[in-house]
Design a protein around this motif. Structure first.
Motif, PDB file in Angstrom:
ATOM      1  N   GLY A 180      -7.934  11.377  65.350  1.00 61.32           N
ATOM      2  CA  GLY A 180      -7.107  10.935  64.236  1.00 61.32           C
ATOM      3  C   GLY A 180      -7.758   9.845  63.408  1.00 61.32           C
ATOM      4  O   GLY A 180      -8.461   8.983  63.934  1.00 61.32           O
ATOM      5  N   ALA A 181      -7.486   9.873  62.091  1.00 50.38           N
ATOM      6  CA  ALA A 181      -8.011   8.857  61.187  1.00 50.38           C
ATOM      7  C   ALA A 181      -6.899   8.132  60.445  1.00 50.38           C
ATOM      8  O   ALA A 181      -7.179   7.304  59.582  1.00 50.38           O
ATOM      9  CB  ALA A 181      -8.956   9.497  60.174  1.00 50.38           C
ATOM     10  N   SER A 182      -5.640   8.451  60.771  1.00 50.42           N
ATOM     11  CA  SER A 182      -4.513   7.840  60.071  1.00 50.42           C
ATOM     12  C   SER A 182      -3.562   7.186  61.065  1.00 50.42           C
ATOM     13  O   SER A 182      -3.569   7.498  62.259  1.00 50.42           O
ATOM     14  CB  SER A 182      -3.749   8.891  59.263  1.00 50.42           C
ATOM     15  OG  SER A 182      -3.050   9.775  60.128  1.00 50.42           O
ATOM     16  N   LEU A 183      -2.740   6.296  60.560  1.00 54.25           N
ATOM     17  CA  LEU A 183      -1.742   5.631  61.390  1.00 54.25           C
ATOM     18  C   LEU A 183      -0.741   6.638  61.947  1.00 54.25           C
ATOM     19  O   LEU A 183      -0.337   6.560  63.117  1.00 54.25           O
ATOM     20  CB  LEU A 183      -1.026   4.566  60.559  1.00 54.25           C
ATOM     21  CG  LEU A 183      -0.176   3.556  61.316  1.00 54.25           C
ATOM     22  CD1 LEU A 183      -1.028   2.736  62.277  1.00 54.25           C
ATOM     23  CD2 LEU A 183       0.546   2.632  60.327  1.00 54.25           C
ATOM     24  N   ARG A 184      -0.352   7.597  61.135  1.00 53.26           N
ATOM     25  CA  ARG A 184       0.605   8.609  61.586  1.00 53.26           C
ATOM     26  C   ARG A 184       0.050   9.425  62.753  1.00 53.26           C
ATOM     27  O   ARG A 184       0.753   9.700  63.726  1.00 53.26           O
ATOM     28  CB  ARG A 184       0.965   9.538  60.418  1.00 53.26           C
ATOM     29  CG  ARG A 184       2.029  10.569  60.747  1.00 53.26           C
ATOM     30  CD  ARG A 184       2.286  11.465  59.571  1.00 53.26           C
ATOM     31  NE  ARG A 184       3.229  12.528  59.908  1.00 53.26           N
ATOM     32  CZ  ARG A 184       3.230  13.728  59.362  1.00 53.26           C
ATOM     33  NH1 ARG A 184       2.340  14.029  58.424  1.00 53.26           N
ATOM     34  NH2 ARG A 184       4.111  14.634  59.729  1.00 53.26           N
ATOM     35  N   SER A 185      -1.219   9.809  62.664  1.00 52.84           N
ATOM     36  CA  SER A 185      -1.838  10.571  63.747  1.00 52.84           C
ATOM     37  C   SER A 185      -1.916   9.744  65.027  1.00 52.84           C
ATOM     38  O   SER A 185      -1.682  10.260  66.126  1.00 52.84           O
ATOM     39  CB  SER A 185      -3.240  11.029  63.345  1.00 52.84           C
ATOM     40  OG  SER A 185      -3.185  12.014  62.343  1.00 52.84           O
ATOM     41  N   ALA A 186      -2.240   8.466  64.883  1.00 51.42           N
ATOM     42  CA  ALA A 186      -2.318   7.594  66.055  1.00 51.42           C
ATOM     43  C   ALA A 186      -0.962   7.511  66.748  1.00 51.42           C
ATOM     44  O   ALA A 186      -0.869   7.608  67.981  1.00 51.42           O
ATOM     45  CB  ALA A 186      -2.789   6.207  65.639  1.00 51.42           C
ATOM     46  N   GLU A 187       0.089   7.342  65.971  1.00 50.10           N
ATOM     47  CA  GLU A 187       1.429   7.242  66.549  1.00 50.10           C
ATOM     48  C   GLU A 187       1.846   8.561  67.186  1.00 50.10           C
ATOM     49  O   GLU A 187       2.418   8.587  68.282  1.00 50.10           O
ATOM     50  CB  GLU A 187       2.427   6.827  65.472  1.00 50.10           C
ATOM     51  CG  GLU A 187       2.197   5.413  64.956  1.00 50.10           C
ATOM     52  CD  GLU A 187       3.123   5.054  63.803  1.00 50.10           C
ATOM     53  OE1 GLU A 187       3.844   5.966  63.309  1.00 50.10           O
ATOM     54  OE2 GLU A 187       3.128   3.876  63.394  1.00 50.10           O
ATOM     55  N   TRP A 188       1.556   9.692  66.525  1.00 48.69           N
ATOM     56  CA  TRP A 188       1.941  10.998  67.054  1.00 48.69           C
ATOM     57  C   TRP A 188       1.220  11.269  68.381  1.00 48.69           C
ATOM     58  O   TRP A 188       1.836  11.731  69.346  1.00 48.69           O
ATOM     59  CB  TRP A 188       1.611  12.095  66.049  1.00 48.69           C
ATOM     60  CG  TRP A 188       2.218  13.423  66.403  1.00 48.69           C
ATOM     61  CD1 TRP A 188       3.403  13.931  65.963  1.00 48.69           C
ATOM     62  CD2 TRP A 188       1.668  14.414  67.291  1.00 48.69           C
ATOM     63  NE1 TRP A 188       3.634  15.163  66.520  1.00 48.69           N
ATOM     64  CE2 TRP A 188       2.583  15.488  67.345  1.00 48.69           C
ATOM     65  CE3 TRP A 188       0.507  14.494  68.052  1.00 48.69           C
ATOM     66  CZ2 TRP A 188       2.368  16.631  68.119  1.00 48.69           C
ATOM     67  CZ3 TRP A 188       0.290  15.624  68.831  1.00 48.69           C
ATOM     68  CH2 TRP A 188       1.199  16.668  68.855  1.00 48.69           C
ATOM     69  N   ALA A 189      -0.083  10.982  68.433  1.00 46.74           N
ATOM     70  CA  ALA A 189      -0.846  11.205  69.662  1.00 46.74           C
ATOM     71  C   ALA A 189      -0.296  10.360  70.795  1.00 46.74           C
ATOM     72  O   ALA A 189      -0.195  10.811  71.943  1.00 46.74           O
ATOM     73  CB  ALA A 189      -2.322  10.885  69.424  1.00 46.74           C
ATOM     74  N   GLY A 190       0.080   9.126  70.501  1.00 46.87           N
ATOM     75  CA  GLY A 190       0.647   8.271  71.531  1.00 46.87           C
ATOM     76  C   GLY A 190       1.968   8.797  72.052  1.00 46.87           C
ATOM     77  O   GLY A 190       2.197   8.863  73.266  1.00 46.87           O
ATOM     78  N   LYS A 191       2.847   9.199  71.158  1.00 45.11           N
ATOM     79  CA  LYS A 191       4.165   9.701  71.553  1.00 45.11           C
ATOM     80  C   LYS A 191       4.052  10.947  72.420  1.00 45.11           C
ATOM     81  O   LYS A 191       4.929  11.208  73.257  1.00 45.11           O
ATOM     82  CB  LYS A 191       4.997  10.008  70.313  1.00 45.11           C
ATOM     83  CG  LYS A 191       5.459   8.781  69.551  1.00 45.11           C
ATOM     84  CD  LYS A 191       6.205   9.173  68.284  1.00 45.11           C
ATOM     85  CE  LYS A 191       6.642   7.952  67.484  1.00 45.11           C
ATOM     86  NZ  LYS A 191       7.302   8.340  66.206  1.00 45.11           N
ATOM     87  N   HIS A 192       3.000  11.729  72.230  1.00 47.08           N
ATOM     88  CA  HIS A 192       2.838  12.976  72.975  1.00 47.08           C
ATOM     89  C   HIS A 192       1.857  12.840  74.136  1.00 47.08           C
ATOM     90  O   HIS A 192       1.373  13.838  74.671  1.00 47.08           O
ATOM     91  CB  HIS A 192       2.429  14.102  72.024  1.00 47.08           C
ATOM     92  CG  HIS A 192       3.529  14.508  71.086  1.00 47.08           C
ATOM     93  ND1 HIS A 192       3.840  13.794  69.955  1.00 47.08           N
ATOM     94  CD2 HIS A 192       4.423  15.531  71.146  1.00 47.08           C
ATOM     95  CE1 HIS A 192       4.862  14.370  69.334  1.00 47.08           C
ATOM     96  NE2 HIS A 192       5.237  15.406  70.037  1.00 47.08           N
ATOM     97  N   ALA A 193       1.590  11.594  74.524  1.00 45.67           N
ATOM     98  CA  ALA A 193       0.811  11.287  75.728  1.00 45.67           C
ATOM     99  C   ALA A 193      -0.568  11.936  75.718  1.00 45.67           C
ATOM    100  O   ALA A 193      -1.078  12.362  76.758  1.00 45.67           O
ATOM    101  CB  ALA A 193       1.577  11.691  76.978  1.00 45.67           C
ATOM    102  N   MET A 194      -1.197  12.005  74.540  1.00 43.96           N
ATOM    103  CA  MET A 194      -2.577  12.449  74.453  1.00 43.96           C
ATOM    104  C   MET A 194      -3.496  11.245  74.581  1.00 43.96           C
ATOM    105  O   MET A 194      -3.048  10.093  74.615  1.00 43.96           O
ATOM    106  CB  MET A 194      -2.815  13.172  73.125  1.00 43.96           C
ATOM    107  CG  MET A 194      -1.975  14.434  72.936  1.00 43.96           C
ATOM    108  SD  MET A 194      -2.375  15.324  71.406  1.00 43.96           S
ATOM    109  CE  MET A 194      -3.971  16.047  71.842  1.00 43.96           C
ATOM    110  N   ASN A 195      -4.792  11.486  74.653  1.00 49.20           N
ATOM    111  CA  ASN A 195      -5.795  10.446  74.492  1.00 49.20           C
ATOM    112  C   ASN A 195      -6.174  10.407  73.015  1.00 49.20           C
ATOM    113  O   ASN A 195      -5.884  11.343  72.262  1.00 49.20           O
ATOM    114  CB  ASN A 195      -7.000  10.728  75.369  1.00 49.20           C
ATOM    115  CG  ASN A 195      -6.615  10.956  76.822  1.00 49.20           C
ATOM    116  OD1 ASN A 195      -5.929  10.134  77.422  1.00 49.20           O
ATOM    117  ND2 ASN A 195      -7.037  12.072  77.390  1.00 49.20           N
TER     118      ASN A 195
END
Length: 335
Positions: A180-195
Protein backbone atom coordinates in the motif's frame (compact mmCIF):
# COMPACT_ATOMS: atom_id res chain seq x y z
CA UNK A 1 16.28 5.45 17.65
CA UNK A 2 15.98 2.72 15.00
CA UNK A 3 14.83 -0.77 15.85
CA UNK A 4 17.57 -3.39 15.28
CA UNK A 5 17.07 -4.99 11.89
CA UNK A 6 15.49 -8.42 12.38
CA UNK A 7 14.71 -9.60 8.83
CA UNK A 8 16.80 -8.76 5.78
CA UNK A 9 15.25 -9.12 2.33
CA UNK A 10 15.71 -7.93 -1.23
CA UNK A 11 13.42 -7.32 -4.21
CA UNK A 12 14.18 -7.89 -7.89
CA UNK A 13 12.16 -7.16 -11.03
CA UNK A 14 13.65 -10.04 -13.03
CA UNK A 15 14.19 -8.30 -16.35
CA UNK A 16 14.99 -10.37 -19.43
CA UNK A 17 15.91 -9.98 -23.09
CA UNK A 18 12.85 -10.91 -25.19
CA UNK A 19 15.20 -12.69 -27.61
CA UNK A 20 16.45 -14.93 -24.77
CA UNK A 21 13.91 -14.87 -21.92
CA UNK A 22 15.19 -18.04 -20.25
CA UNK A 23 18.54 -16.44 -19.48
CA UNK A 24 16.88 -13.61 -17.56
CA UNK A 25 14.68 -15.98 -15.57
CA UNK A 26 17.69 -18.16 -14.74
CA UNK A 27 19.55 -15.03 -13.60
CA UNK A 28 16.69 -14.23 -11.22
CA UNK A 29 16.74 -17.75 -9.81
CA UNK A 30 20.50 -17.53 -9.41
CA UNK A 31 20.17 -14.25 -7.51
CA UNK A 32 17.63 -15.85 -5.16
CA UNK A 33 20.01 -18.77 -4.56
CA UNK A 34 22.81 -16.28 -3.86
CA UNK A 35 20.56 -14.45 -1.42
CA UNK A 36 20.08 -17.63 0.57
CA UNK A 37 23.83 -18.32 0.57
CA UNK A 38 24.50 -14.78 1.84
CA UNK A 39 22.04 -15.22 4.71
CA UNK A 40 19.14 -13.06 3.51
CA UNK A 41 15.86 -13.87 5.22
CA UNK A 42 13.66 -13.21 2.18
CA UNK A 43 13.71 -12.71 -1.58
CA UNK A 44 10.87 -10.92 -3.36
CA UNK A 45 10.00 -10.66 -7.05
CA UNK A 46 8.06 -7.93 -8.80
CA UNK A 47 5.17 -8.53 -11.18
CA UNK A 48 5.05 -7.19 -14.74
CA UNK A 49 2.46 -7.90 -17.46
CA UNK A 50 3.12 -7.32 -21.17
CA UNK A 51 6.63 -6.18 -20.31
CA UNK A 52 10.04 -7.83 -20.27
CA UNK A 53 9.91 -8.70 -16.59
CA UNK A 54 8.43 -11.51 -14.50
CA UNK A 55 4.79 -11.96 -15.52
CA UNK A 56 4.23 -15.11 -13.44
CA UNK A 57 5.94 -14.65 -10.08
CA UNK A 58 4.16 -17.62 -8.50
CA UNK A 59 5.63 -19.92 -11.16
CA UNK A 60 9.09 -18.40 -10.72
CA UNK A 61 8.89 -18.84 -6.95
CA UNK A 62 7.77 -22.44 -7.40
CA UNK A 63 11.06 -23.02 -9.22
CA UNK A 64 12.97 -21.06 -6.56
CA UNK A 65 11.41 -23.18 -3.84
CA UNK A 66 13.10 -26.25 -5.31
CA UNK A 67 16.53 -24.59 -5.47
CA UNK A 68 16.51 -23.19 -1.93
CA UNK A 69 15.68 -24.56 1.50
CA UNK A 70 15.50 -21.67 3.98
CA UNK A 71 14.94 -18.25 2.41
CA UNK A 72 11.36 -16.90 2.42
CA UNK A 73 9.90 -16.19 -1.03
CA UNK A 74 7.61 -13.22 -1.64
CA UNK A 75 5.75 -11.29 -4.33
CA UNK A 76 5.83 -7.50 -4.24
CA UNK A 77 3.23 -7.32 -5.50
CA UNK A 78 0.63 -9.31 -7.44
CA UNK A 79 -1.93 -6.84 -8.83
CA UNK A 80 -5.23 -8.64 -8.29
CA UNK A 81 -6.89 -6.83 -11.17
CA UNK A 82 -5.21 -9.42 -13.40
CA UNK A 83 -6.21 -12.41 -11.28
CA UNK A 84 -9.13 -14.65 -10.38
CA UNK A 85 -8.93 -14.82 -6.57
CA UNK A 86 -10.10 -18.44 -6.33
CA UNK A 87 -7.58 -19.71 -8.89
CA UNK A 88 -4.80 -17.62 -7.39
CA UNK A 89 -5.58 -19.04 -3.94
CA UNK A 90 -5.04 -22.55 -5.33
CA UNK A 91 -1.70 -21.58 -6.89
CA UNK A 92 -0.45 -19.81 -3.76
CA UNK A 93 -1.34 -22.71 -1.49
CA UNK A 94 0.31 -25.22 -3.83
CA UNK A 95 3.58 -23.28 -4.01
CA UNK A 96 3.53 -22.66 -0.26
CA UNK A 97 3.32 -26.39 0.40
CA UNK A 98 6.11 -27.10 -2.10
CA UNK A 99 8.29 -24.49 -0.40
CA UNK A 100 7.73 -25.88 3.07
CA UNK A 101 5.72 -22.89 4.24
CA UNK A 102 8.04 -20.13 2.96
CA UNK A 103 5.71 -18.20 0.63
CA UNK A 104 4.86 -14.55 1.44
CA UNK A 105 2.37 -13.31 -1.16
CA UNK A 106 2.17 -9.54 -1.50
CA UNK A 107 -1.00 -8.19 -3.12
CA UNK A 108 -2.58 -4.97 -4.35
CA UNK A 109 -5.84 -3.89 -5.95
CA UNK A 110 -7.03 -1.37 -8.51
CA UNK A 111 -7.63 -1.56 -12.27
CA UNK A 112 -4.83 -3.13 -14.29
CA UNK A 113 -2.26 -0.72 -15.68
CA UNK A 114 -3.30 0.69 -19.07
CA UNK A 115 -6.68 -0.97 -18.61
CA UNK A 116 -8.35 0.61 -21.65
CA UNK A 117 -5.81 -1.08 -23.92
CA UNK A 118 -5.80 -4.49 -22.22
CA UNK A 119 -9.37 -4.98 -21.00
CA UNK A 120 -10.66 -6.58 -24.21
CA UNK A 121 -7.96 -9.24 -24.01
CA UNK A 122 -8.22 -9.71 -20.25
CA UNK A 123 -11.99 -9.49 -19.67
CA UNK A 124 -13.68 -9.52 -23.10
CA UNK A 125 -17.18 -10.11 -21.68
CA UNK A 126 -17.01 -8.54 -18.22
CA UNK A 127 -14.60 -5.60 -18.48
CA UNK A 128 -17.13 -3.02 -17.32
CA UNK A 129 -18.47 -5.23 -14.51
CA UNK A 130 -15.20 -6.29 -12.86
CA UNK A 131 -14.74 -5.20 -9.25
CA UNK A 132 -11.22 -3.88 -8.63
CA UNK A 133 -11.89 -2.73 -5.06
CA UNK A 134 -10.57 -4.13 -1.78
CA UNK A 135 -13.38 -6.69 -2.04
CA UNK A 136 -11.17 -8.59 -4.49
CA UNK A 137 -8.49 -8.93 -1.81
CA UNK A 138 -11.03 -9.93 0.80
CA UNK A 139 -12.22 -12.78 -1.41
CA UNK A 140 -8.66 -14.07 -1.76
CA UNK A 141 -8.09 -13.76 1.99
CA UNK A 142 -11.22 -15.81 2.68
CA UNK A 143 -10.22 -18.56 0.25
CA UNK A 144 -6.64 -18.80 1.57
CA UNK A 145 -7.82 -18.71 5.18
CA UNK A 146 -10.20 -21.63 4.67
CA UNK A 147 -13.64 -20.10 4.34
CA UNK A 148 -16.06 -22.01 2.07
CA UNK A 149 -15.86 -21.30 -1.64
CA UNK A 150 -19.06 -23.21 -2.47
CA UNK A 151 -22.10 -24.62 -0.68
CA UNK A 152 -21.34 -28.23 -1.61
CA UNK A 153 -18.95 -30.85 -0.31
CA UNK A 154 -19.10 -34.61 -0.38
CA UNK A 155 -19.02 -37.50 -2.83
CA UNK A 156 -20.71 -37.60 -6.21
CA UNK A 157 -20.10 -40.88 -7.97
CA UNK A 158 -16.37 -41.52 -7.79
CA UNK A 159 -15.52 -37.83 -7.27
CA UNK A 160 -14.90 -36.28 -3.85
CA UNK A 161 -15.49 -32.53 -3.57
CA UNK A 162 -14.47 -29.96 -0.95
CA UNK A 163 -16.26 -26.72 -0.19
CA UNK A 164 -12.85 -25.10 0.48
CA UNK A 165 -10.00 -24.26 -1.87
CA UNK A 166 -7.59 -27.18 -2.10
CA UNK A 167 -4.93 -27.63 -1.06
CA UNK A 168 -5.05 -25.76 2.23
CA UNK A 169 -1.64 -24.45 3.34
CA UNK A 170 -1.33 -24.07 7.13
CA UNK A 171 -0.11 -20.62 8.13
CA UNK A 172 -0.32 -19.06 4.67
CA UNK A 173 -3.23 -16.87 5.75
CA UNK A 174 -0.92 -15.18 8.26
CA UNK A 175 1.74 -14.52 5.60
CA UNK A 176 -0.35 -12.42 3.22
CA UNK A 177 0.92 -8.86 2.67
CA UNK A 178 -0.76 -5.78 1.25
CA UNK A 179 1.41 -3.42 -0.77
CA UNK A 180 0.00 0.00 0.00
CA UNK A 181 1.00 3.59 -0.72
CA UNK A 182 -2.01 5.38 0.79
CA UNK A 183 -3.42 5.93 4.26
CA UNK A 184 -6.63 4.15 3.28
CA UNK A 185 -4.73 1.04 2.17
CA UNK A 186 -2.71 1.01 5.38
CA UNK A 187 -5.88 1.15 7.48
CA UNK A 188 -7.65 -1.50 5.38
CA UNK A 189 -4.69 -3.91 5.60
CA UNK A 190 -4.57 -3.46 9.36
CA UNK A 191 -8.28 -4.06 9.85
CA UNK A 192 -8.04 -7.29 7.85
CA UNK A 193 -5.02 -8.59 9.79
CA UNK A 194 -2.64 -8.58 6.82
CA UNK A 195 1.03 -7.65 6.89
CA UNK A 196 2.01 -4.33 5.29
CA UNK A 197 4.54 -3.72 2.51
CA UNK A 198 5.82 -0.17 2.10
CA UNK A 199 8.01 0.81 -0.83
CA UNK A 200 9.81 3.78 -2.34
CA UNK A 201 6.55 5.48 -3.36
CA UNK A 202 3.74 6.97 -1.27
CA UNK A 203 0.69 9.09 -1.99
CA UNK A 204 1.01 12.66 -0.68
CA UNK A 205 -2.58 13.09 0.40
CA UNK A 206 -2.14 16.01 2.81
CA UNK A 207 0.00 19.12 2.88
CA UNK A 208 3.23 17.33 3.75
CA UNK A 209 5.69 16.49 0.97
CA UNK A 210 8.17 14.77 3.28
CA UNK A 211 8.44 11.15 2.13
CA UNK A 212 9.60 9.69 5.45
CA UNK A 213 6.90 11.46 7.46
CA UNK A 214 4.13 10.32 5.10
CA UNK A 215 5.38 6.74 5.17
CA UNK A 216 5.61 6.88 8.95
CA UNK A 217 1.96 7.97 9.14
CA UNK A 218 0.97 4.95 7.05
CA UNK A 219 2.90 2.54 9.28
CA UNK A 220 1.34 3.95 12.42
CA UNK A 221 -2.17 3.92 10.94
CA UNK A 222 -1.72 0.29 9.89
CA UNK A 223 -0.69 -0.78 13.38
CA UNK A 224 -3.44 1.25 15.02
CA UNK A 225 -6.01 -0.76 13.07
CA UNK A 226 -4.31 -4.17 13.28
CA UNK A 227 -5.33 -6.71 15.96
CA UNK A 228 -1.63 -7.23 16.81
CA UNK A 229 -0.99 -3.52 17.31
CA UNK A 230 2.69 -2.63 17.55
CA UNK A 231 3.64 -6.25 16.81
CA UNK A 232 2.01 -6.14 13.35
CA UNK A 233 4.57 -6.82 10.62
CA UNK A 234 5.73 -4.02 8.32
CA UNK A 235 8.46 -4.30 5.70
CA UNK A 236 10.11 -1.32 4.03
CA UNK A 237 11.37 -1.49 0.44
CA UNK A 238 13.64 1.42 -0.41
CA UNK A 239 16.19 1.33 -3.26
CA UNK A 240 19.55 0.74 -1.56
CA UNK A 241 22.85 0.47 -3.45
CA UNK A 242 26.01 0.10 -1.32
CA UNK A 243 29.23 0.73 -3.18
CA UNK A 244 31.84 -0.67 -0.76
CA UNK A 245 33.21 -3.35 -3.10
CA UNK A 246 32.03 -1.80 -6.38
CA UNK A 247 34.46 -1.01 -9.17
CA UNK A 248 34.89 2.63 -10.25
CA UNK A 249 32.79 1.84 -13.33
CA UNK A 250 29.99 0.40 -11.21
CA UNK A 251 30.02 3.36 -8.84
CA UNK A 252 29.71 5.77 -11.77
CA UNK A 253 26.81 3.75 -13.20
CA UNK A 254 25.01 3.61 -9.85
CA UNK A 255 25.40 7.33 -9.27
CA UNK A 256 24.16 8.15 -12.77
CA UNK A 257 21.12 5.94 -12.19
CA UNK A 258 20.24 7.73 -8.96
CA UNK A 259 20.81 11.20 -10.44
CA UNK A 260 18.51 10.43 -13.38
CA UNK A 261 15.72 9.50 -10.95
CA UNK A 262 16.33 12.38 -8.53
CA UNK A 263 14.01 15.00 -10.12
CA UNK A 264 10.90 12.91 -9.41
CA UNK A 265 11.65 13.05 -5.66
CA UNK A 266 11.43 16.84 -5.42
CA UNK A 267 7.63 17.07 -5.34
CA UNK A 268 4.50 14.89 -5.74
CA UNK A 269 3.98 13.63 -9.28
CA UNK A 270 0.76 13.61 -11.34
CA UNK A 271 -2.91 13.88 -10.38
CA UNK A 272 -2.51 11.11 -7.77
CA UNK A 273 0.31 13.10 -6.09
CA UNK A 274 2.68 10.15 -5.92
CA UNK A 275 5.88 10.97 -4.05
CA UNK A 276 9.08 8.98 -4.64
CA UNK A 277 11.91 8.36 -2.22
CA UNK A 278 15.48 9.17 -3.12
CA UNK A 279 17.67 6.17 -3.89
CA UNK A 280 20.29 5.37 -1.25
CA UNK A 281 23.68 5.12 -3.00
CA UNK A 282 27.03 5.21 -1.18
CA UNK A 283 29.13 3.28 1.28
CA UNK A 284 27.34 1.04 3.77
CA UNK A 285 28.32 3.40 6.57
CA UNK A 286 26.82 6.36 4.72
CA UNK A 287 23.61 4.50 3.90
CA UNK A 288 23.25 3.25 7.48
CA UNK A 289 23.52 6.83 8.78
CA UNK A 290 20.83 8.00 6.34
CA UNK A 291 18.52 5.13 7.24
CA UNK A 292 18.93 5.66 10.97
CA UNK A 293 17.80 9.26 10.36
CA UNK A 294 14.76 8.11 8.30
CA UNK A 295 11.58 8.49 10.37
CA UNK A 296 9.81 5.51 8.78
CA UNK A 297 12.85 3.21 8.84
CA UNK A 298 13.10 3.72 12.59
CA UNK A 299 9.63 2.12 12.95
CA UNK A 300 10.39 -1.16 11.15
CA UNK A 301 12.58 -4.19 11.78
CA UNK A 302 12.07 -5.84 8.38
CA UNK A 303 13.27 -4.64 4.96
CA UNK A 304 13.13 -5.81 1.37
CA UNK A 305 15.67 -3.49 -0.24
CA UNK A 306 14.83 -3.00 -3.93
CA UNK A 307 17.45 -3.72 -6.57
CA UNK A 308 17.54 -1.16 -9.40
CA UNK A 309 15.73 -2.24 -12.54
CA UNK A 310 18.36 -2.11 -15.26
CA UNK A 311 21.64 -3.39 -13.86
CA UNK A 312 23.62 -6.47 -14.85
CA UNK A 313 23.81 -9.79 -12.99
CA UNK A 314 27.32 -9.07 -11.68
CA UNK A 315 26.09 -5.71 -10.32
CA UNK A 316 23.38 -7.45 -8.32
CA UNK A 317 25.94 -9.91 -6.95
CA UNK A 318 28.10 -7.02 -5.70
CA UNK A 319 25.14 -5.09 -4.25
CA UNK A 320 23.66 -8.10 -2.44
CA UNK A 321 27.04 -9.11 -1.06
CA UNK A 322 27.66 -5.63 0.34
CA UNK A 323 24.15 -5.45 1.80
CA UNK A 324 24.56 -8.78 3.56
CA UNK A 325 28.14 -8.43 4.73
CA UNK A 326 28.48 -4.70 5.42
CA UNK A 327 25.18 -2.81 5.49
CA UNK A 328 23.08 -5.28 7.48
CA UNK A 329 25.52 -5.41 10.45
CA UNK A 330 25.61 -1.60 10.44
CA UNK A 331 21.82 -1.65 10.80
CA UNK A 332 21.96 -3.89 13.85
CA UNK A 333 21.17 -7.20 12.22
CA UNK A 334 22.76 -10.23 13.80
CA UNK A 335 23.42 -13.34 11.68
Amino acid sequence: MSRPLRKLGFLTIGLFDPADPRRGHESTLGIIELGEQLGFDSAWVRHRHLQHGISSPVAVLAAASQRTSRIELGTAVIPLGWENPLRLAEDLATVDLLSGGRLNPGLSVGPPMRYDEVKRALYPDTADAEDFSYERVRRLLDFVRGKPATGFSGTEGFEVFSDRVQPQAPGLGDRLWYGGASLRSAEWAGKHAMNFLTSSVVKAEGESADFAEIQLSHIRAFREHHPAGEAARVSQGLVVVPTDSATPEQRAKYQAYAEKRLPRTAEPQGPARMLFSRDFVGSSAEIADRLHAHAAFREVDEVAFALPFTFEHEDYVQILTDIAERLAPALGRKP
